[in-house]
Design a protein around this motif. Structure first.
Motif, short mmCIF file in Angstrom:
data_model
loop_
_atom_site.label_atom_id
_atom_site.label_comp_id
_atom_site.label_asym_id
_atom_site.label_seq_id
_atom_site.Cartn_x
_atom_site.Cartn_y
_atom_site.Cartn_z
N ALA A 1 8.31 -1.66 2.76
CA ALA A 1 7.87 -0.28 2.98
C ALA A 1 9.01 0.71 2.77
CB ALA A 1 7.29 -0.14 4.39
N LEU A 2 10.22 0.32 3.17
CA LEU A 2 11.37 1.20 2.96
C LEU A 2 11.66 1.41 1.48
CD1 LEU A 2 13.79 -0.05 5.75
CD2 LEU A 2 12.83 2.25 5.57
N ARG A 3 11.31 0.39 0.67
CA ARG A 3 11.51 0.51 -0.78
C ARG A 3 10.32 1.14 -1.49
NH1 ARG A 3 12.86 -4.97 0.16
NH2 ARG A 3 10.95 -5.62 -0.95
N GLY A 4 9.28 1.45 -0.72
CA GLY A 4 8.07 1.99 -1.31
C GLY A 4 7.18 0.93 -1.91
N GLU A 5 7.30 -0.33 -1.42
CA GLU A 5 6.52 -1.45 -1.95
C GLU A 5 5.62 -2.03 -0.86
OE1 GLU A 5 9.29 -4.33 -3.34
OE2 GLU A 5 10.37 -2.91 -4.64
N ILE A 6 4.50 -2.58 -1.29
CA ILE A 6 3.63 -3.32 -0.37
C ILE A 6 3.99 -4.80 -0.50
CG2 ILE A 6 1.27 -3.92 0.27
CD1 ILE A 6 1.93 -0.99 0.73
N VAL A 7 4.50 -5.37 0.57
CA VAL A 7 4.94 -6.76 0.58
C VAL A 7 4.12 -7.51 1.61
CG1 VAL A 7 6.86 -8.35 1.02
CG2 VAL A 7 7.27 -6.17 -0.14
N ALA A 8 3.49 -8.61 1.21
CA ALA A 8 2.70 -9.41 2.14
C ALA A 8 3.58 -9.99 3.23
CB ALA A 8 1.98 -10.53 1.40
N ARG A 9 3.04 -10.06 4.43
CA ARG A 9 3.80 -10.64 5.55
C ARG A 9 4.13 -12.10 5.28
NH1 ARG A 9 1.34 -11.73 11.31
NH2 ARG A 9 -0.52 -11.20 10.13
#
Length: 241
Positions: A64-72
């Motif tokens: 989120a800090l990079r502006g990306e959606i990353v799966a848990r």
């Protein structure tokens, strides 16, 4: 007091208290191989889950800090379950270190989110970053009970009970086969704010479950065995999703 300003210190306090409790317990390797309150899991499974949960949330929030959606769990739930199984048989020292170090990694990311005031950024499952604070806090507190040590739900933080009980009570309609009414009694409750609250689901004559807020919450999150002595015969609940 905004939600992050309330929840981040509370999460940090619960995390620190868990680490101290693990130090004080001085469990043997045999102790962590003993069953937990989670069906099919040992204490080692619960501790490994807490560590991998921290890493999963940290990865999501770092994205989120990079502006990306990353799966848990980027490799999926089967890989998540396999990692928990693989880590469960470690020594107590290894398990304790994993829980503490993964929590520290997560806390660094939470600090970066706070510094950037990025709590509203989108993350995995269409959840804003702030929602992972409550998600992680409930994992710490509920699974600490699951470790089947000396920590019981009557020691849950009152704020957690205040925030979480109404949320899970609203799931009743999807989880009970017949009518149920839940009532919060004054005696023994941790939060005066919830005393007298009721939730009902189903139609027709209802089974009434009345008790202190923390005991009702324990039942509703699927831990009836630790509160049955207080609440009496309890209706069967479908698992909480």
């Amino acid at each position: 007091m905004s939600e992050p300003n309330a929840l981040l210190p509370a999460l940090r306090a619960s995390t620190a208290d868990l680490a101290l409790a693990l130090d004080d317990s001085q469990w043997s390797d045999a102790d962590v191989a003993a069953p937990s309150l989670c069906e099919g899991w040992t204490r080692g499974h619960v501790l490994t889950h807490l560590a991998r949960n921290a890493d999963g949330i940290a990865g999501t929030l770092a994205g989120a800090l990079r502006g990306e959606i990353v799966a848990r769990y980027p490799d999926g739930w089967e890989a998540r379950n396999a990692a928990i199984d693989a880590g469960a048989g470690r020594s107590f020292a290894e398990l304790r270190a994993d829980v503490v170090e993964s929590a520290e990694r997560l806390d660094r990311v939470l600090g970066a989110i706070a510094d950037a005031d990025a709590w509203d950024r989108p993350t995995d499952q269409d959840r804003p970053a702030v929602e992972w604070l409550m998600g992680r806090w409930r994992e710490i507190e509920i699974h600490r009970v699951d470790l089947a040590g000396d920590y019981s739900p009557d020691r849950w933080p009152p704020l957690l009970v205040t925030l979480l009980l109404p949320q899970v009570a609203e799931t009743l309609a999807d989880r009970v086969p017949s009518a149920v009414t839940v009532e919060v009694s004054a005696e023994g409750s941790l939060s005066g704010e919830l005393v007298g609250s009721t939730w009902s689901a189903g139609s027709g004559p209802a089974t009434v479950v009345s008790g202190p807020d923390w005991a009702l919450l324990a039942w509703l999150v699927g831990r009836p065995e630790v509160v049955q002595h207080l609440l009496g015969s309890l209706p069967e609940l479908a698992p909480l999703r």
